[in-house]
Design a protein around this motif. Structure first.
Motif, PDB file in Angstrom:
ATOM      1  N   SER A  99       0.865  -1.150   0.151  1.00  0.00           N
ATOM      2  CA  SER A  99       0.059  -0.046  -0.028  1.00  0.00           C
ATOM      3  C   SER A  99       0.861   1.182   0.019  1.00  0.00           C
ATOM      4  N   GLN A 100       1.835   1.237   0.835  1.00  0.00           N
ATOM      5  CA  GLN A 100       2.690   2.504   1.026  1.00  0.00           C
ATOM      6  C   GLN A 100       3.280   2.571  -0.534  1.00  0.00           C
ATOM      7  N   VAL A 101       3.946   1.518  -0.881  1.00  0.00           N
ATOM      8  CA  VAL A 101       4.812   1.500  -2.279  1.00  0.00           C
ATOM      9  C   VAL A 101       3.737   2.295  -3.482  1.00  0.00           C
ATOM     10  N   THR A 102       2.377   1.801  -3.389  1.00  0.00           N
ATOM     11  CA  THR A 102       1.390   2.104  -4.430  1.00  0.00           C
ATOM     12  C   THR A 102       0.963   3.613  -4.138  1.00  0.00           C
ATOM     13  N   VAL A 103       1.032   4.081  -2.930  1.00  0.00           N
ATOM     14  CA  VAL A 103       0.821   5.452  -2.609  1.00  0.00           C
ATOM     15  C   VAL A 103       1.952   6.257  -3.153  1.00  0.00           C
ATOM     16  N   GLU A 104       3.166   5.787  -2.968  1.00  0.00           N
ATOM     17  CA  GLU A 104       4.336   6.727  -3.216  1.00  0.00           C
ATOM     18  C   GLU A 104       4.493   6.929  -4.903  1.00  0.00           C
TER      19      GLU A 104
END
Length: 174
Positions: A99-104
């Protein structure tokens, strides 16, 4: 039905990272659920079902590529490393990292995000991206390098291996 609802998309995404091929990924996921059904009575409650599913997906992936004779030793090492990273994480941590990778990735500058997505998610080569966007290959390479730099900076050191394994162009079978 519960397992399919809960794990189908996750396993499919994992297979896409490994092989970047829609139909092969779908076949592998289907085989994982069939294999799980066949082994359902032998599964022990003290073992992680998630780990079993991901390991089965990884093994199915290797069998598929061995049949097609496309696995080379270096790629095998990378896939093994990715499997270790995924297998060592609990489900919540893995989902949080993805999720964090996707947001970034979504927060990357527009052109950088577009090129990065075409390369890493769509599997296009730098030449194909260059032709598609009518820009130089050097510009494509610069945007991809810039995207990785931003992601490493934003996500920190703990994501370094995860980013490399999840998004490395070396993981895409030739």
């Amino acid at each position: 039905m519960y397992l399919v609802d809960k794990y189908h998309q996750r396993l499919y995404s994992y297979c896409q990272v490994l092989g970047n091929d829609h139909s092969t990924s779908e076949d592998i996921v289907q085989n994982v659920f069939i294999r799980t059904w066949h082994f359902r009575k032998k599964l022990k409650p003290e073992f992680s079902l998630q780990a079993f599913l991901y390991k089965t997906a990884y093994n199915e992936f290797l069998m598929e590529y061995r049949r097609n004779k496309k696995v080379i030793p270096l790629e095998h090492d990378h896939y093994g490393a990715l499997n270790e990273v995924v297998g060592a994480m609990d489900e919540e941590t893995l989902e949080k990292m993805i999720s964090q990778v996707t947001v970034e990735i979504q927060n990357l500058p527009k052109k950088c995000r577009e090129i990065f997505t075409l390369s890493k998610r769509e599997g296009l080569t730098n030449m194909e991206i260059s032709d598609y966007l009518n820009i130089s290959i050097k510009t494509v390479e610069t945007h991809i390098t810039h995207a990785f730099s931003i992601l490493r900076q934003k996500l920190g050191d703990q994501y370094e291996s995860f980013l490399f394994l999840l998004l490395s162009p070396n993981l895409t079978p030739k």
